[in-house]
Design a protein around this motif. Structure first.
Motif, short mmCIF file in Angstrom:
data_model
loop_
_atom_site.label_atom_id
_atom_site.label_comp_id
_atom_site.label_asym_id
_atom_site.label_seq_id
_atom_site.Cartn_x
_atom_site.Cartn_y
_atom_site.Cartn_z
N GLU A 61 0.82 -1.21 0.00
CA GLU A 61 0.00 0.00 0.00
C GLU A 61 0.86 1.26 0.00
O GLU A 61 0.60 2.21 -0.75
N GLN A 62 1.88 1.29 0.83
CA GLN A 62 2.70 2.48 0.97
C GLN A 62 3.68 2.65 -0.20
O GLN A 62 3.97 3.78 -0.61
N LEU A 63 4.20 1.54 -0.71
CA LEU A 63 5.19 1.63 -1.78
C LEU A 63 4.56 1.83 -3.15
O LEU A 63 5.23 2.28 -4.09
N GLY A 64 3.28 1.47 -3.30
CA GLY A 64 2.57 1.73 -4.54
C GLY A 64 2.58 0.57 -5.51
O GLY A 64 3.30 -0.42 -5.35
N ASP A 65 1.77 0.72 -6.58
CA ASP A 65 1.59 -0.35 -7.56
C ASP A 65 2.84 -0.67 -8.35
O ASP A 65 2.95 -1.74 -8.93
N GLY A 66 3.79 0.24 -8.39
CA GLY A 66 5.00 0.01 -9.17
C GLY A 66 6.03 -0.85 -8.45
O GLY A 66 7.13 -1.04 -8.95
N PRO A 241 15.19 8.25 0.00
CA PRO A 241 14.48 8.61 1.23
C PRO A 241 12.96 8.45 1.14
O PRO A 241 12.32 8.10 2.14
N ASP A 242 12.39 8.66 -0.04
CA ASP A 242 10.94 8.48 -0.18
C ASP A 242 10.55 7.02 0.00
O ASP A 242 9.53 6.71 0.62
N ARG A 243 11.36 6.12 -0.56
CA ARG A 243 11.09 4.70 -0.40
C ARG A 243 11.22 4.29 1.07
O ARG A 243 10.37 3.56 1.61
N ILE A 244 12.26 4.77 1.73
CA ILE A 244 12.45 4.46 3.14
C ILE A 244 11.29 5.01 3.97
O ILE A 244 10.80 4.34 4.89
N GLN A 245 10.84 6.21 3.65
CA GLN A 245 9.71 6.77 4.36
C GLN A 245 8.47 5.89 4.20
O GLN A 245 7.72 5.66 5.15
#
Length: 333
Positions: A61-66, A241-245
């Motif tokens: 959910e947080q990381l997205g469909d990609g 950083p966005d992925r880690i967040q």
């Protein structure tokens, strides 16, 4: 007895199994356009946030469909840290001991959130003759690994009571092994004392009648130290950083779910551990273990430093540690 040995054999066969191998990168087949992220954790109750996030699809959910998320389980902190260093996993839960030890030897690791507290219990078999800490001298004890979180906790406690392992000149024999083996080893007399993370401490009590000598809130750092932490590589923190967040946000969701839905979280735990180890824990065992665990994504930096200082005093670390750069709380503040 047959059931215990069967469980041990099956545990080793299945621990470490995952849906695929590798780490960040393009996946194959129909999902070749998706980036793969691998999350690591252990099949014990200190790692419930990872199980809950996995079951509820929080990382997806947080990381997205990609992104395609996969999971890998580990029997100990050494194998987990090796996987993090080689890039076989992107993030996951591990004890603070392995994270600190590897950081001190130059590993590129960052603690980015807390996960759990407590859960370390020290038990003795009935035939050992050990009734209290006063009986420890000359006895044998087992922990998952040398210098692991549980090992440092119990050796700190022992040192405070004037007792040391043979490794640093004392009389207690220290051996290591997978917690899934502890019940059988106590029963057979191969070891006298087990330092066990949950749920294995509750399993030992149920299957062997072993006596709890040092409870989770009595062992050193039992109330303050993170029993497990969420880690990633420093490179990932800097470059993505966005992925880690997103990973931390999923982890926070899981921690909040546990607090709000403890009974459902227990069901997820029982199911996940069964899928990984082929051992179905009873609700009674999980309930007992749950009472010894706390779940939080916060990190007590002072407790981590105090634990590290003790690791140095116990000669697990060659240099006095400073963890200014190990803990990165920007994603949970």
């Amino acid at each position: 007895m047959k059931r215990i040995f069967l469980f041990t054999a099956i545990f080793f066969l299945f621990t470490g199994v995952l849906a695929g191998c590798g780490t960040s990168g393009k996946t194959s087949g129909s999902s070749s356009d998706k980036e793969k992220i691998v999350i690591g954790y252990f099949p014990n109750i200190n790692h419930v946030p990872a199980m809950v996030a996995k079951d509820n699809g929080y990382f997806e959910e947080q990381l997205g469909d990609g992104t395609k998320v996969e999971y890998k389980t580990f029997p100990d902190g050494s194998s987990f840290m090796t996987a993090l260093k080689t890039g076989d996993i992107d993030a996951g839960l591990v004890g603070p001991g392995p994270a600190m030890n590897n950081y001190m030897t130059g590993a590129d690791v960052k603690i980015i959130a807390g996960a759990s507290t407590g859960g370390t219990v020290v038990l003795a078999s009935e035939q050992s003759g050990v009734k209290s800490v006063n009986d420890f001298t000359g006895k044998s004890f087992i922990t998952p690994a040398v210098g692991c979180t549980h090992d440092v906790q119990v050796e700190t406690f022992l040192k405070e009571h004037g007792i040391e392992s043979q490794r640093i000149g004392g009389t207690m024999k220290h051996v290591t092994g997978n917690p899934a083996q502890y019940a059988a080893m106590l029963k057979s007399g191969k070891v006298d004392i087990a330092v066990a993370p949950e749920p294995w401490a509750a399993v030992i009590q149920q299957e062997t009648g072993a006596k709890v000598l040092i409870d989770h809130d009595e062992v050193s750092f039992g109330k303050t130290l993170p029993a497990s932490v969420l880690v990633a590589s420093g490179k990932s923190v800097k470059e993505n950083p966005d992925r880690i967040q997103s990973i931390v946000d999923a982890h926070k969701q899981a921690t909040e779910f546990i607090a709000e839905n403890p009974e459902e979280a227990k069901e997820i735990t029982i199911k996940d551990i069964k899928e990984t180890t082929k051992q179905e824990l009873s609700k009674e065992v999980v309930d007992q273990a749950w009472e010894r665990i706390g779940f939080t994504y916060k990190v007590d930096s002072d407790a981590v430093q105090a634990f590290a200082d003790s690791s140095y005093e116990l000669k697990f670390l060659k240099e006095k540690p400073k963890f200014t750069d190990l803990i990165d709380t920007q994603f949970i503040d």
